[in-house]
Every structure is written in structure tokens, then in C-alpha cells.
Design an enzyme around this catalytic site. Structure first.
Site, PDB file in Angstrom:
ATOM      1  CG  HIS A  62       1.029 -19.727 -45.399  1.00  0.00           C
ATOM      2  ND1 HIS A  62       1.203 -20.831 -46.199  1.00  0.00           N
ATOM      3  CD2 HIS A  62       0.725 -18.694 -46.230  1.00  0.00           C
ATOM      4  CE1 HIS A  62       1.006 -20.481 -47.466  1.00  0.00           C
ATOM      5  NE2 HIS A  62       0.716 -19.199 -47.506  1.00  0.00           N
ATOM      6  CG  ASP A 117      -3.514 -18.648 -51.026  1.00  0.00           C
ATOM      7  OD1 ASP A 117      -2.361 -18.536 -51.483  1.00  0.00           O
ATOM      8  OD2 ASP A 117      -4.055 -17.782 -50.327  1.00  0.00           O
TER       9      ASP A 117
END
Length: 435
Positions: free
Chosen positions: A155, A191
Site C-alpha cells: 500500500h 491480499d
């Protein structure tokens, strides 16, 4: 427990053609006592892997920290300086001109998700160094498979911490592979959260195929990764998002993965596959809503290994990522991950061992109660059903026994949305299950 518990069904690279990157200093990447990302998950993974004999005779490599020049292939210089200063301030130091308020507002440092901690820069740079060491070993040909379970910080943005991630080791490693001469890299992210930072870095680069299989962004942070997001014109079709509904179980998740990912990988013809193997798609994860078991996650890992064996001469770089069932889920699935990379597949029926379960139970007592959702399991399986029905086109197949019609239809809608968005850009027919 001995190495007798380790099966060897894999016919790809052997353990001496694989690398496990590990350092006890990875445990210094610790946000705080009440934070869901607790490094105990890494310690318990290594303990379980050793106990099962997965790492017997394996010489693990301790990485060096990534230097600023390497970090700057993805991150802005002023951001790196802010991370370093924030860590020094958290350790009780004094940094002239540093403002915590500005650091939070501009760089995301000091937020609830990303609180500052002593040595933040050093701990984060070491994780990057670990993934780059894995990438370098593949690039130089010394190994074909490499794993860094401490990596997967997908991220982090060029100038902002995000989603528990400070530096984006996945993106830095891919940039390093490109600089090493590779020009077709497939990044597959399983994920539960959208792999937004990696996509952001390579969306306009036709040399990198980014595929993110995640929970639908309307239902989960960061709220990005819709199937229509295919990247800018310079990289049209190399940005792929498969957004699945909450509670998607093993059989539907695998149906969706196999309906989209193998065809795109085959068409793209990558030289290496980079896999982000976040474990928060598990049904017990406290932060997400997907419905996979350890068995489904293991099947996904083996599928990515098979893709690397089929299309990349076995070149496969795998990293960790999310996963907040820290005392049970993460250790089991990442032990399966390392076993897969080493060619030492662990039979799902293998006992985890009473000693390890006792250790994990004690460790769970140190975890914030909001994030303790399970009792350590006694086998390397949840008894999940991974026997999925292959997608056969958009003609209204009936849901198999045990799967709700609504969830089945929603999953098939997600499959078709992604195929419709990107398959034509690869010369593939989105309606033809043969493509």
C-alpha cells in the site's frame, strides 16, 4: 516434529535452487501494542516451519537494509527524510524543523493506521532490503524461487505511508528487476485489500502486469481496484483488478482466479512472477470479509507456483503482506508458502504439534484482544473444500451444492466484469472460456 511430515510432490526447483530471506530484525517492524499488524506472526511462522522440518538444511539469507538510492526508485526523497525523522523523534530524539502535525497531514506518518515508532526508517528499509535480496538472487540466476515473508507492503505510496506500509518493497523489487534486464514481470496480489501502491507505481508501464484479486472495493478499504480500472493508455490492459464479494469461499475464489489469471499470464508471457501472498483473505481475519480457508489459500499459492513453472522457467518471487490472524492463520499459510518455494509441500493433514500450539496460545495472550479471533489449530488444514467448478462462460451455471446462488452469481459477475475490461486488450475473448 521431523522432516518426515514434509511431502515432496513438487517437481520444480529443489531447496538448493530456492532462497528464504530472513532476519530476526524483521520483528522490529512493530507499530504498537494495540495495532493489528503484530510481528509475532513472523516469529510464529518461522517457529512452525522449523518444527515441521520445512527449513531443515536451508541456509537462510539475512538481508542488508535498502539504501536511500534504492528506496528512491519508488519513494520521494523528502518522504524518506520524514520517515527517518519521525523514527528518531519517536525514540526521544530531536529533529530540527520536524513537525509531527505536518508529517501526518502530508506523509501519513502518525495516523491511527500508521503510528510512528522508534527506528521506523531502519525497520522499514530492512524489509525492502529483504525483498530486493530475493529479487537479486533471481535476477543473477543463483536461485529460481525466493521468499521474504517479511515483505508485501503493497500500500505504501511514493510520498505517503498507507495501510500499515511505510516503504513499498514489492514496487522497489520490481523496479530492481526491471533495472536488472527483465522487461516482462507479472505481479499477482492475493491480499484481501487492493494492491493499490504497486498498481500506482506501474500502471503506465507495459512491462509490468499487475493483477490484484481482492475483496470488492465498495466493501473494504482502500476503496480502489474496480474492474474498470485498467490503467492509463500507455499501459492499457496491464492493470487488472478482480473484485470479489464479501464471504467468497474457497471454491468460488479459486473459480474466479482460474477464470482470469492464467489466461492473462499466458498472454503476457512474463519472465518472472512476483506474488504478494497476504493472508487476510482468510475467513477468520478480523479486518476483512472474504471466506477462504488455509486450504484455499494454499491452493492459490500452488497455482501461482505452477504459473511460474509453466511460463517463467520457475522464476518466482513471493512475499507476505496482510494477515491479522497472527497466532494461527498467518503462521500456517506462510509455512505452506515457504514449503512451496522449497519444493517441500506440506500435506494439509500434518499436525502442527502440541509444542507449537502451546507456544502460539501463549503468544496470542500478548495480542490486543480485538485481534485474537482464533485458537491455534492442530493441523495445517481447515478442512476447506478446494474442488471448484471451472468457469464455462456467462450462461448461468447453477451454483454447486453448498454455495448460495446469490454468491455464485455475484462471483461470476465479477469474473465477467474483469474479463470484459481487459481480455480484449490482450487479444482474448472475454466470453470464451477457452481464452
Amino acid at each position: 516434529m521431523s522432516s518426515d511430515t514434509v511431502a515432496s510432490a513438487d517437481t520444480g526447483p529443489a531447496a538448493d535452487d530456492s532462497l528464504i530471506v530472513w532476519s530476526e530484525d524483521f520483528l522490529r517492524y512493530r507499530w504498537g501494542e494495540s495495532h493489528p499488524m503484530n510481528p509475532i506472526r513472523l516469529a510464529l511462522t518461522m517457529s512452525l516451519a522449523h518444527g515441521l522440518g520445512v527449513l531443515d538444511g536451508v541456509e537462510m539469507r539475512a538481508p542488508a537494509s535498502a539504501g536511500d538510492a534504492l528506496l528512491e526508485t519508488v519513494h520521494r526523497r523528502e518522504y524518506i527524510a520524514a520517515v527517518r525523522a519521525a523514527g528518531e523523534m519517536a525514540a526521544g530524539g530531536s529533529v530540527s524543523g520536524f513537525s509531527p502535525a505536518v508529517a501526518e497531514r502530508i506523509f501519513g506518518l502518525g495516523s491511527v493506521d500508521n503510528p510512528v515508532f522508534p527506528g521506523m526508517h531502519e525497520a522499514s528499509a530492512l524489509l525492502v532490503g529483504g525483498t530486493v535480496a530475493a529479487a537479486d538472487a533471481i535476477a543473477t540466476g543463483s536461485v529460481r524461487r525466493a521468499v521474504n515473508i517479511g515483505g508485501g507492503m503493497h500500500h505504501a505510496m511514493p510520498a505517503r505511508a498507507s495501510g500499515f506500509c511505510v516503504y513499498n518493497d514489492c514496487a522497489v523489487a520490481i523496479a530492481h528487476l526491471l533495472d536488472s534486464g527483465f522487461d516482462r514481470i507479472a505481479y499477482i496480489d492475493i491480499d484481501a485489500h487492493h494492491g493499490d501502491g504497486v498498481q500506482n507505481r506501474f500502471a503506465g508501464d507495459p512491462r509490468v502486469l499487475t493483477v490484484s484479486v481482492h475483496q470488492h472495493p465498495a466493501t473494504l478499504w482502500p476503496g480502489t481496484g474496480y474492474p474498470e480500472d485498467i490503467g492509463p493508455e500507455t499501459g492499457h490492459g496491464t492493470t487488472v483488478n478482480l473484485a470479489l464479494p464479501p464471504h467468497t469461499p474457497d471454491r468460488l475464489w479459486l473459480r474466479a482466479f482460474h477464470a482470469v489469471v492464467p489466461s492473462l499470464v499466458r498472454s503476457f508471457r512474463p519472465q518472472v512472477i512476483v506474488s504478494q501472498c497476504g493472508a487476510d483473505s482468510h475467513r477468520a481475519d478480523p479486518l476483512t470479509d472474504l471466506g477462504l480457508t488455509i486450504d484455499g489459500q494454499r491452493a492459490a499459492i500452488l497455482a501461482m507456483r505452477d504459473l511460474a513453472d509453466t511460463h517463467c522457467d520457475g522464476r518466482w518471487l513471493a512475499v507476505g503482506g496482510g494477515g491479522y490472524g497472527v497466532a494461527d492463520v498467518v503462521p500456517r499459510i506462510w509455512t505452506h508458502l515457504m514449503a512451496a518455494a522449497l519444493g517441500r509441500d506440506v500435506d494439509p493433514s500434518t499436525p502442527t504439534g502440541d509444542d507449537w500450539c502451546d507456544t502460539a496460545a501463549l503468544a496470542a495472550r500478548t495480542v490486543h484482544p480485538d485481534f485474537v479471533t482464533e485458537v491455534p489449530a492442530h493441523t495445517m488444514s481447515d478442512g476447506g473444500d478446494t474442488d471448484f467448478h471451472a468457469w464455462e462462460g456467462n450462461w448461468g451455471q447453477d451454483a454447486p451444492d453448498g454455495i448460495s446462488a446469490h454468491l455464485h452469481q455475484s462471483t461470476d459477475a465479477a469474473i465477467l466484469a474483469t474479463r470484459s475490461a481487459v481480455f480484449p486488450l490482450h487479444g482474448l475473448d472475454p466470453a470464451d472460456p477457452r481464452d
